[in-house]
Design a protein around this motif. Structure first.
Motif, PDB file in Angstrom:
ATOM      1  N   HIS A  64      -5.554   1.009  -1.693  1.00 52.05           N
ATOM      2  CA  HIS A  64      -5.912  -0.419  -1.656  1.00 52.05           C
ATOM      3  C   HIS A  64      -5.483  -1.127  -2.937  1.00 52.05           C
ATOM      4  O   HIS A  64      -6.265  -1.846  -3.576  1.00 52.05           O
ATOM      5  N   GLU A  65      -4.224  -0.941  -3.290  1.00 48.82           N
ATOM      6  CA  GLU A  65      -3.622  -1.579  -4.454  1.00 48.82           C
ATOM      7  C   GLU A  65      -2.513  -2.527  -3.976  1.00 48.82           C
ATOM      8  O   GLU A  65      -1.321  -2.146  -3.937  1.00 48.82           O
ATOM      9  N   PRO A  66      -2.860  -3.753  -3.586  1.00 49.01           N
ATOM     10  CA  PRO A  66      -1.905  -4.681  -2.956  1.00 49.01           C
ATOM     11  C   PRO A  66      -0.653  -4.954  -3.769  1.00 49.01           C
ATOM     12  O   PRO A  66       0.470  -4.881  -3.241  1.00 49.01           O
ATOM     13  N   ASP A  67      -0.811  -5.303  -5.038  1.00 52.81           N
ATOM     14  CA  ASP A  67       0.353  -5.649  -5.857  1.00 52.81           C
ATOM     15  C   ASP A  67       1.294  -4.460  -6.018  1.00 52.81           C
ATOM     16  O   ASP A  67       2.518  -4.599  -5.903  1.00 52.81           O
ATOM     17  N   ALA A  68       0.718  -3.294  -6.280  1.00 56.56           N
ATOM     18  CA  ALA A  68       1.525  -2.100  -6.461  1.00 56.56           C
ATOM     19  C   ALA A  68       2.215  -1.712  -5.154  1.00 56.56           C
ATOM     20  O   ALA A  68       3.370  -1.253  -5.153  1.00 56.56           O
ATOM     21  N   ALA A  69       1.529  -1.900  -4.034  1.00 56.66           N
ATOM     22  CA  ALA A  69       2.111  -1.572  -2.726  1.00 56.66           C
ATOM     23  C   ALA A  69       3.301  -2.487  -2.426  1.00 56.66           C
ATOM     24  O   ALA A  69       4.341  -2.031  -1.942  1.00 56.66           O
ATOM     25  N   ALA A  70       3.138  -3.768  -2.729  1.00 55.66           N
ATOM     26  CA  ALA A  70       4.223  -4.720  -2.493  1.00 55.66           C
ATOM     27  C   ALA A  70       5.432  -4.379  -3.351  1.00 55.66           C
ATOM     28  O   ALA A  70       6.584  -4.420  -2.881  1.00 55.66           O
ATOM     29  N   LYS A  71       5.201  -4.040  -4.616  1.00 52.08           N
ATOM     30  CA  LYS A  71       6.311  -3.679  -5.507  1.00 52.08           C
ATOM     31  C   LYS A  71       6.993  -2.397  -5.026  1.00 52.08           C
ATOM     32  O   LYS A  71       8.231  -2.281  -5.072  1.00 52.08           O
ATOM     33  N   ALA A  72       6.202  -1.449  -4.562  1.00 52.37           N
ATOM     34  CA  ALA A  72       6.776  -0.189  -4.082  1.00 52.37           C
ATOM     35  C   ALA A  72       7.698  -0.424  -2.889  1.00 52.37           C
ATOM     36  O   ALA A  72       8.763   0.190  -2.776  1.00 52.37           O
TER      37      ALA A  72
END
Length: 239
Positions: free
Chosen positions: A212-220
């Motif tokens: 549940h890490e939105p920003d990190a998921a989007a960057k990935a």
């Protein structure tokens, strides 16, 4: 460059595909008139009814325009329904060039990172279990050395993220470009020199969504798509 699908479906669909690929492949240019009905019947060995239905299908996809006064003519590229599944598939088969890949990845970069953000932000326990299963299936497929199976697993992983985003527009777009996602996945896997690197990029997306890490998921996801595009472009044809 990739395995072509056999002709399937009704005779009307087959004729529409043949003519449609001639249009998107540039054999018929915008403004050109298609051969008259009788010539098409002779060329493909089909009835007038079949040709008329095929022309009607192509007209609905905005590839051609039918007018009693000027006949059947190819429409400008700007009029084509580029998200139509058939049109997209025909383009990929007829002219798998760098411009198509750039267009596809530009679109994917616009919405898939955001879909990851939303999935990580609001995905429930059932969503996370499903995404985890899709990732495990992808990891297993990567070790099987079966390109088609791995491409389907890759498609399922991306489509699951889009579905978990709960954004109806994203889901519609994702369904519309399935053919492009499938073909690009196959191309990447066929030319992969280090498949483990690609799997690591997927693992990062999987890990950040489940955490549940939105920003990190989007960057990935941005990193994954950017790397995929860079690896695929050298194997395309310059338009």
């Amino acid at each position: 460059m990739f395995e072509r699908e056999p002709l399937v479906g009704t005779m009307t669909a087959q004729v529409a595909k043949i003519i449609g690929m001639r249009v998107v492949g540039g054999e018929f240019l915008p403004g050109d008139a298609l051969p008259v009905e009788s010539d098409l019947c002779s060329a493909y060995g089909v009835s007038r009814t079949t040709v008329r239905e095929a022309i009607k299908q192509l007209s609905s996809k905005r590839l051609i325009d039918v007018s009693p006064k000027i006949g059947t003519r190819v429409l400008p590229f700007s009029d084509w329904n580029l998200l139509d599944r058939d049109v997209l598939a025909w383009r990929l088969h007829a002219q798998f060039d760098s411009k198509i890949i750039e267009d596809i990845y530009e679109m994917r970069l616009c919405f898939e990172p955001r879909a990851c953000y939303l999935a990580a932000q609001a995905g429930n326990a059932a969503d996370m279990q499903l995404l985890d299963r899709r990732y495990r299936e992808l990891a297993d497929a990567y070790t099987s050395n079966e390109v088609r199976a791995a491409a389907e697993a890759d498609l399922a992983f991306h489509m699951t993220i889009i579905e978990v985003s709960r954004n109806g527009m994203f889901i519609t777009i994702g369904n519309g470009i399935k053919a492009a996602l499938r073909v690009s996945s196959e191309m990447l896997l066929r030319h992969a020199t280090r498949p483990s690197e690609d799997l690591e990029l997927h693992a990062a997306v999987h890990r950040h969504i489940l955490a549940h890490e939105p920003d990190a998921a989007a960057k990935a996801m941005t990193d994954l798509l950017s790397a995929s595009q860079a690896r695929l472009l050298p194997y395309t044809v310059k338009p």
